[in-house]
Design an enzyme around this catalytic site. Structure first.
Site, PDB file in Angstrom:
ATOM      1  N   SER A  93       5.654  -3.912  -9.518  1.00  0.00           N
ATOM      2  CA  SER A  93       5.328  -5.195  -8.897  1.00  0.00           C
ATOM      3  C   SER A  93       4.995  -6.214  -9.973  1.00  0.00           C
ATOM      4  CB  SER A  93       4.119  -5.024  -7.971  1.00  0.00           C
ATOM      5  OG  SER A  93       3.575  -6.265  -7.565  1.00  0.00           O
ATOM      6  N   TYR A 139      -4.583  -1.722  -6.207  1.00  0.00           N
ATOM      7  CA  TYR A 139      -3.132  -1.779  -6.051  1.00  0.00           C
ATOM      8  C   TYR A 139      -2.453  -2.161  -7.365  1.00  0.00           C
ATOM      9  CZ  TYR A 139       1.449  -3.449  -4.420  1.00  0.00           C
ATOM     10  OH  TYR A 139       2.800  -3.659  -4.251  1.00  0.00           O
TER      11      TYR A 139
END
Length: 299
Positions: free
Chosen positions: A191, A204
């Site tokens: 990401s 995360y």
């Protein structure tokens, strides 16, 4: 319903080819409606519904005959391939299997919780048996929850994120390796958070940095065996992660509006990016991370 700031898509015919398409207005941009779902969320209940390329993505046949296992394949970036998913996502997963089978391909539904090492091992075994082998592994499943403060993240929540995003990738890849021949490919979903983490996605973002490093380490380890390992690093993409606790309502309503294209990406727009690291023509690419963030983020 959400509306787009740009209601038309400008096109210019190119001689002998497809028309040009303005990426800014191709899909809806903010403001989006306030909406919330319990984890893990369903794409079928989102407004607007994400575009997974059901009709917009045109396949090229570059992966014809390949056997792929994709975790988190019921929605989001994994929806284009055969799939493992949580039982709560059955309705989304069934749509995917129907789409796969409609194209004359084998669709294998493998529900379960990848936080379990035994399930991850069984997932790979069932995929190998059901598909007659395995040559593409996409570790795509992820858990994302927003927390304003580190003090708000319980050990249980932290463990949930780590096991879903990191442990499962380790277990699944380890179980798959004995089945992967030279020419096979492993793809991880990292990401933009790995490079530019948000203050409210601490756990995360940590996992996505780990995915990036796992990708680069395994590429060095498996390159001599002819197995390539690459990653995809999306920016803001419209998936159930956002509406099931992955973003605050304030961020959700403005989601993707801060990109140069002025909107979030759609899962179907990443289809070709996942194909590239797996196809034979991408044979010299390993240890790479491919970005798609609408003009922001890295790489």
């Amino acid at each position: 319903m959400a509306t787009s700031k740009r209601n038309s898509v400008s096109r210019q015919q190119v001689a002998g080819g497809a028309a040009l398409q303005d990426p800014r207005g191709k899909f809806s941009g903010p403001p989006f409606d306030r909406q919330s779902q319990p984890w893990p969320g369903l794409a079928g209940k989102m407004a607007p519904r994400p575009d997974h390329g059901e009709t917009s993505y045109k396949g090229s046949g570059r992966l014809a005959g390949r056997k792929a296992l994709v975790t988190g394949g019921d929605s989001g970036m994994g929806r284009a391939a055969a799939i493992g998913y949580l039982p709560a996502e059955e309705s989304d997963a069934r749509e995917v299997i129907d789409l796969i089978e409609r194209e004359g391909r084998v669709g294998l539904a493998l529900p379960g919780d990848i936080r379990s090492e035994k399930f991850c091992e069984a997932l790979v075994a069932r995929a190998v048996k059901g598909l007659g082998g395995l040559d593409i592994v996409v570790n795509n499943a992820g858990r994302q929850q927003t927390h304003a403060s580190l003090l708000d993240i319980s050990s249980e929540q932290f463990d949930w994120t780590m096991k879903t995003n990191i442990y499962a990738m380790f277990w699944i890849t380890k179980a798959a390796l004995p089945h992967l021949a030279p020419g096979s490919a492993i793809i991880g979903t990292t990401s933009e958070q790995a490079y530019d983490p948000s203050e409210d996605l601490v756990d995360y973002a940590m996992t996505k940095a780990a995915v990036m490093n796992f990708t680069k380490s395994m590429a060095k380890q498996l390159g001599p065996k002819g197995i390539r390992v690459n990653g995809v690093a999306p920016g803001p993409v419209w998936t159930p992660l956002q509406v099931s606790g992955g973003a605050t309502q304030e961020k959700l309503q403005k989601f993707g509006g801060d990109t140069p294209l002025g909107r979030p990406g759609q899962p179907g727009e990443l289809g070709g990016i996942y194909v590239r690291p797996a196809e034979n023509d991408g044979s010299f690419a390993t240890g790479q991370v491919y970005g798609a963030a609408g003009g922001k983020g890295q790489p």
